[in-house]
Structure formats: C-alpha cells, structure tokens
Motif scaffolding. Structure first.
Motif, PDB file in Angstrom:
ATOM      1  N   ARG A  70       0.832  -1.208   0.000  1.00 51.20           N
ATOM      2  CA  ARG A  70       0.000   0.000   0.000  1.00 51.20           C
ATOM      3  C   ARG A  70       0.870   1.263   0.000  1.00 51.20           C
ATOM      4  N   VAL A  71       1.955   1.235   0.746  1.00 49.00           N
ATOM      5  CA  VAL A  71       2.858   2.386   0.780  1.00 49.00           C
ATOM      6  C   VAL A  71       3.488   2.596  -0.601  1.00 49.00           C
ATOM      7  N   ILE A  72       3.966   1.525  -1.219  1.00 44.21           N
ATOM      8  CA  ILE A  72       4.575   1.646  -2.546  1.00 44.21           C
ATOM      9  C   ILE A  72       3.546   2.096  -3.576  1.00 44.21           C
ATOM     10  N   ALA A  73       2.321   1.587  -3.481  1.00 40.86           N
ATOM     11  CA  ALA A  73       1.260   2.031  -4.390  1.00 40.86           C
ATOM     12  C   ALA A  73       0.984   3.524  -4.220  1.00 40.86           C
ATOM     13  N   SER A  74       1.066   4.003  -2.994  1.00 42.31           N
ATOM     14  CA  SER A  74       0.864   5.424  -2.730  1.00 42.31           C
ATOM     15  C   SER A  74       1.975   6.260  -3.356  1.00 42.31           C
ATOM     16  N   LEU A  75       3.211   5.772  -3.271  1.00 46.95           N
ATOM     17  CA  LEU A  75       4.331   6.458  -3.933  1.00 46.95           C
ATOM     18  C   LEU A  75       4.148   6.430  -5.445  1.00 46.95           C
ATOM     19  N   ASP A  76       3.765   5.268  -5.981  1.00 45.87           N
ATOM     20  CA  ASP A  76       3.531   5.130  -7.424  1.00 45.87           C
ATOM     21  C   ASP A  76       2.447   6.096  -7.904  1.00 45.87           C
ATOM     22  N   ALA A  77       1.395   6.253  -7.101  1.00 43.59           N
ATOM     23  CA  ALA A  77       0.290   7.141  -7.477  1.00 43.59           C
ATOM     24  C   ALA A  77       0.748   8.590  -7.598  1.00 43.59           C
ATOM     25  N   GLU A  78       1.821   8.934  -6.910  1.00 47.86           N
ATOM     26  CA  GLU A  78       2.379  10.287  -6.980  1.00 47.86           C
ATOM     27  C   GLU A  78       3.560  10.360  -7.944  1.00 47.86           C
ATOM     28  N   ASN A  79       3.776   9.268  -8.707  1.00 47.47           N
ATOM     29  CA  ASN A  79       4.890   9.183  -9.663  1.00 47.47           C
ATOM     30  C   ASN A  79       6.252   9.385  -9.004  1.00 47.47           C
ATOM     31  N   ILE A  80       6.386   8.818  -7.809  1.00 45.34           N
ATOM     32  CA  ILE A  80       7.657   8.874  -7.084  1.00 45.34           C
ATOM     33  C   ILE A  80       8.294   7.495  -7.146  1.00 45.34           C
ATOM     34  N   PRO A  81       9.392   7.342  -7.870  1.00 41.41           N
ATOM     35  CA  PRO A  81      10.070   6.043  -7.918  1.00 41.41           C
ATOM     36  C   PRO A  81      10.623   5.680  -6.537  1.00 41.41           C
ATOM     37  N   SER A  82      10.672   4.383  -6.279  1.00 41.13           N
ATOM     38  CA  SER A  82      11.195   3.932  -4.992  1.00 41.13           C
ATOM     39  C   SER A  82      11.993   2.654  -5.173  1.00 41.13           C
ATOM     40  N   LEU A  83      12.860   2.425  -4.216  1.00 41.58           N
ATOM     41  CA  LEU A  83      13.530   1.139  -4.094  1.00 41.58           C
ATOM     42  C   LEU A  83      13.419   0.729  -2.649  1.00 41.58           C
ATOM     43  N   GLN A  84      13.537  -0.572  -2.400  1.00 42.67           N
ATOM     44  CA  GLN A  84      13.272  -1.101  -1.074  1.00 42.67           C
ATOM     45  C   GLN A  84      14.494  -1.782  -0.476  1.00 42.67           C
ATOM     46  N   LEU A  85      14.637  -1.580   0.836  1.00 44.98           N
ATOM     47  CA  LEU A  85      15.645  -2.271   1.627  1.00 44.98           C
ATOM     48  C   LEU A  85      14.919  -2.916   2.789  1.00 44.98           C
ATOM     49  N   GLY A  86      14.789  -4.236   2.735  1.00 44.68           N
ATOM     50  CA  GLY A  86      14.123  -4.968   3.804  1.00 44.68           C
ATOM     51  C   GLY A  86      15.115  -5.721   4.661  1.00 44.68           C
ATOM     52  N   GLY A  87      14.582  -6.333   5.709  1.00 42.73           N
ATOM     53  CA  GLY A  87      15.410  -7.178   6.555  1.00 42.73           C
ATOM     54  C   GLY A  87      16.033  -6.493   7.751  1.00 42.73           C
ATOM     55  N   ILE A  88      15.553  -5.298   8.113  1.00 41.77           N
ATOM     56  CA  ILE A  88      16.062  -4.650   9.325  1.00 41.77           C
ATOM     57  C   ILE A  88      15.565  -5.457  10.521  1.00 41.77           C
ATOM     58  N   ARG A  89      16.476  -5.827  11.388  1.00 49.40           N
ATOM     59  CA  ARG A  89      16.146  -6.660  12.555  1.00 49.40           C
ATOM     60  C   ARG A  89      16.081  -5.821  13.824  1.00 49.40           C
ATOM     61  N   PRO A  90      15.424  -6.349  14.842  1.00 48.11           N
ATOM     62  CA  PRO A  90      15.470  -5.669  16.146  1.00 48.11           C
ATOM     63  C   PRO A  90      16.924  -5.534  16.608  1.00 48.11           C
ATOM     64  N   ASN A  91      17.212  -4.458  17.299  1.00 51.47           N
ATOM     65  CA  ASN A  91      18.589  -4.167  17.716  1.00 51.47           C
ATOM     66  C   ASN A  91      19.527  -4.269  16.518  1.00 51.47           C
ATOM     67  N   PRO A  92      19.292  -3.429  15.509  1.00 56.20           N
ATOM     68  CA  PRO A  92      20.002  -3.575  14.230  1.00 56.20           C
ATOM     69  C   PRO A  92      21.512  -3.378  14.365  1.00 56.20           C
ATOM     70  N   THR A  93      22.200  -3.999  13.454  1.00 57.35           N
ATOM     71  CA  THR A  93      23.649  -3.843  13.352  1.00 57.35           C
ATOM     72  C   THR A  93      23.958  -3.070  12.075  1.00 57.35           C
ATOM     73  N   ASP A  94      25.213  -2.719  11.898  1.00 55.35           N
ATOM     74  CA  ASP A  94      25.554  -1.806  10.815  1.00 55.35           C
ATOM     75  C   ASP A  94      25.552  -2.349   9.387  1.00 55.35           C
ATOM     76  N   PRO A  95      25.616  -3.657   9.114  1.00 53.27           N
ATOM     77  CA  PRO A  95      25.644  -4.073   7.704  1.00 53.27           C
ATOM     78  C   PRO A  95      24.462  -3.557   6.874  1.00 53.27           C
ATOM     79  N   LYS A  96      23.254  -3.560   7.420  1.00 56.68           N
ATOM     80  CA  LYS A  96      22.097  -3.064   6.668  1.00 56.68           C
ATOM     81  C   LYS A  96      22.163  -1.550   6.477  1.00 56.68           C
ATOM     82  N   VAL A  97      22.735  -0.855   7.450  1.00 60.83           N
ATOM     83  CA  VAL A  97      22.895   0.594   7.303  1.00 60.83           C
ATOM     84  C   VAL A  97      23.860   0.888   6.163  1.00 60.83           C
TER      85      VAL A  97
END
Length: 147
Positions: free
Chosen positions: A51-78
């Motif tokens: 729904r969030v990506i569809a909302s961005l698409d509706a405004e013609n805003i391109p997006s890319l996604q970064l998933g997999g952030i874990r609780p108490n995150p570490t720096d590799p994902k950052v």
C-alpha cells in the motif's frame, strides 16, 4: 537546570488507512526518489508495504526497497542502505516499521550525504546534514518517530 530551546518540526498523521497518504506526504516534503526501509516480513504479509509503494507510485515517485532490518540492528544493513541511496540518487528515506527500522533509516539518511563513516555520528560528531525521513509507524513503543 540549563536553559535550552528544542524545536522539532515533526508532523504526525493518525488514523485508519493513513498509510495511503505516504506518497502525497513524501511529495509535500520534496521527495523525488525514495528508499523504503522495512523490517521483517510482517509489512509484506499484511499488505502494508504494498500500500505504501502504491501510494508512492500514485504520486509518480520512484522507490527502491531495503528490507530485513532486525530488532537491535547492526551496521551491515545501514551500510547497504547508504550505498543503495547514493547509487540510486535517493533524496528521501521512508521507514516502514518500528524503532529499529526508524533508527536504521536515520543512520542511512545521515550517512548517504556524508563522506566519512556514519559511525562518526555515534562517536560524537554532530549531524549537520541528512536526507529527509518519513515514517509509517507499525508500533508505537520507543518514540523514534518523534525525533
């Protein structure tokens, strides 16, 4: 007590289905290309991420996604997010999740426009520039969305 002034221009929007406003709100704050950062699979399974990506698409805003952030995150994902943002020319970071996702997004937003290592900020260097950040909060617990 020391005297001080605190100014935090944060806009909060509450209510059912308000995630559908994400694209319009990102546009309001100048987004032209968004990095959407999210945690585990609950954002995917619940349909929230779509729904969030569809909302961005509706405004013609391109997006890319970064998933997999874990609780108490570490720096590799950052570091991964910083590289993604730089390579794609992202100008806005949108966190979809809770405190760990939001905190990782803050580090990505600061690190994407900084020549050094984002850890410098955690060692006391003040942040003087960062990409704008938005949040689609899934759990109100730590208050990360307010700072």
């Amino acid at each position: 007590m020391n005297n001080f002034t605190f100014h935090s221009p944060t806009e909060f929007i509450f209510g059912k289905a308000t995630e559908n406003q994400a694209g319009a709100l990102c546009k309001k704050y100048g987004a032209t290309k968004v990095l959407v950062v999210y945690g585990g699979q609950s954002a995917v399974k619940s349909g929230l991420l779509q729904r969030v990506i569809a909302s961005l698409d509706a405004e013609n805003i391109p997006s890319l996604q970064l998933g997999g952030i874990r609780p108490n995150p570490t720096d590799p994902k950052v570091y991964e997010g910083i590289e993604m943002a730089r390579a794609a020319g992202v100008d806005f970071v949108l966190a979809v999740g809770g405190g760990s996702t939001i905190d990782s997004s803050k580090a990505i937003a600061a690190g994407a426009v900084y020549e050094g290592d984002f850890w410098d900020y955690y060692m006391g260097k003040p942040v003087d520039k960062a990409l704008p950040i938005g949040t689609v909060l899934t759990i109100a617990a730590a208050g990360s969305e307010g700072s």
